[in-house]
Scaffold this active site. Structure first.
Site, short mmCIF file in Angstrom:
data_model
loop_
_atom_site.label_atom_id
_atom_site.label_comp_id
_atom_site.label_asym_id
_atom_site.label_seq_id
_atom_site.Cartn_x
_atom_site.Cartn_y
_atom_site.Cartn_z
N CYS A 215 0.83 -1.21 0.00
CA CYS A 215 0.00 0.00 0.00
C CYS A 215 0.87 1.26 0.00
CB CYS A 215 -0.97 -0.07 1.17
SG CYS A 215 -2.42 0.96 0.90
N HIS B 257 -3.07 -5.38 1.76
CA HIS B 257 -2.37 -5.62 3.03
C HIS B 257 -2.43 -7.09 3.46
CE1 HIS B 257 -1.93 -1.39 4.27
NE2 HIS B 257 -3.07 -1.19 3.67
N GLU C 139 -0.54 -8.62 5.35
CA GLU C 139 -0.13 -8.71 6.76
C GLU C 139 -1.32 -8.56 7.70
OE1 GLU C 139 0.37 -6.24 4.78
OE2 GLU C 139 -0.09 -4.36 5.81
N1 GLN Z 1 -3.49 6.40 1.14
C1 GLN Z 1 -2.23 6.05 1.74
C2 GLN Z 1 -1.08 6.81 1.12
O1 GLN Z 1 -1.23 7.57 0.26
C3 GLN Z 1 -1.99 4.56 1.64
C4 GLN Z 1 -2.98 3.81 2.48
C5 GLN Z 1 -2.45 2.55 3.10
O2 GLN Z 1 -1.25 2.32 3.19
N2 GLN Z 1 -3.37 1.75 3.61
O3 GLN Z 1 0.04 6.60 1.49
#
Ligand code: GLN
Length: 200
Positions: A82, A177, A179
């Site tokens: 992410c 994610h 994890e």
């Molecule tokens: N929206 C977040 C970002 O721009 C990422 C979201 C996440 O890691 N769950 O970093």
């Protein structure tokens, strides 16, 4: 050197604890990385989910950006989830003004690509390189991969074609994610790369 892979989790912000727990469960020796010197004490690194702009800023003020970029360039395996995928991307779309990444992966990644209507969702995702059982994937304010360079493999896409898992050599990134769901296969793949990197 046989033995436990020695890996770091960048521990400036985000879901560090979940990654540490999963990596330890898979037999790794895990260090939380906060200081430049710690970057040389690991053979692989996980960039957690969280807020990429915050992790970017903190990494620069802690003097971590350059050492991390150098290790990534040198071929150290990295897995980003992410926000971590955003930090691995050579190009960040819809970043905050001045937002930087560590880079290394020849992709353009768009932040918060699902908009406010879809803050988070879960889906069973086919990831053929991980075997036939689908991955239970949780997306939270997730990015998508907008452009994929020639050396990058797409590991998974959503039904609408949006690319959400990519790999380039020793670099692995997912929009979601594993994890958080106790899904071990991406982390296991990352640890295989780490073992190959140290020649175990
Ligand atoms: N929206 C977040 C970002 O721009 C990422 C979201 C996440 O890691 N769950 O970093």
């Amino acid at each position: 050197m046989a033995g436990r892979p020695r890996v770091g989790v960048l521990a400036l912000q985000g879901d560090v604890r979940e990654h540490v727990a999963l990596l330890e469960r898979l037999g790794a020796e895990v260090r939380r990385v906060r200081r430049p010197g710690e970057v040389d004490e690991i053979d692989g690194l996980v960039l957690p989910g969280g807020e990429s702009s915050v992790i970017d800023k903190l990494s620069r003020s802690f003097g971590l950006q350059e050492p991390l970029r150098a290790r990534i360039r040198s071929g150290m395996p990295v897995y980003g989830t992410c926000a971590g995928l955003i930090l691995l991307a050579d190009t960040v779309l819809d970043g905050l003004a001045g937002q930087q990444s560590f880079g290394g992966m020849d992709v353009a990644v768009r932040r918060n690509a699902f908009g406010r209507q879809t803050e988070s969702f879960e889906i069973a995702l086919d990831v053929p390189v991980l075997g036939p059982a689908p991955v239970h994937a949780t997306f939270i304010r997730a990015p998508i991969v907008d452009r994929v360079g020639p050396g990058v493999d797409v590991l998974a896409s959503l039904p609408d074609g949006a690319v959400v898992a990519v790999e380039q050599g020793a670099l692995l990134g997912t929009s979601f994610h594993p994890e958080m769901d106790g899904e071990p296969r991406f982390h296991a793949r990352f640890l295989d790369r780490v073992r190959a990197f140290v020649g175990a």
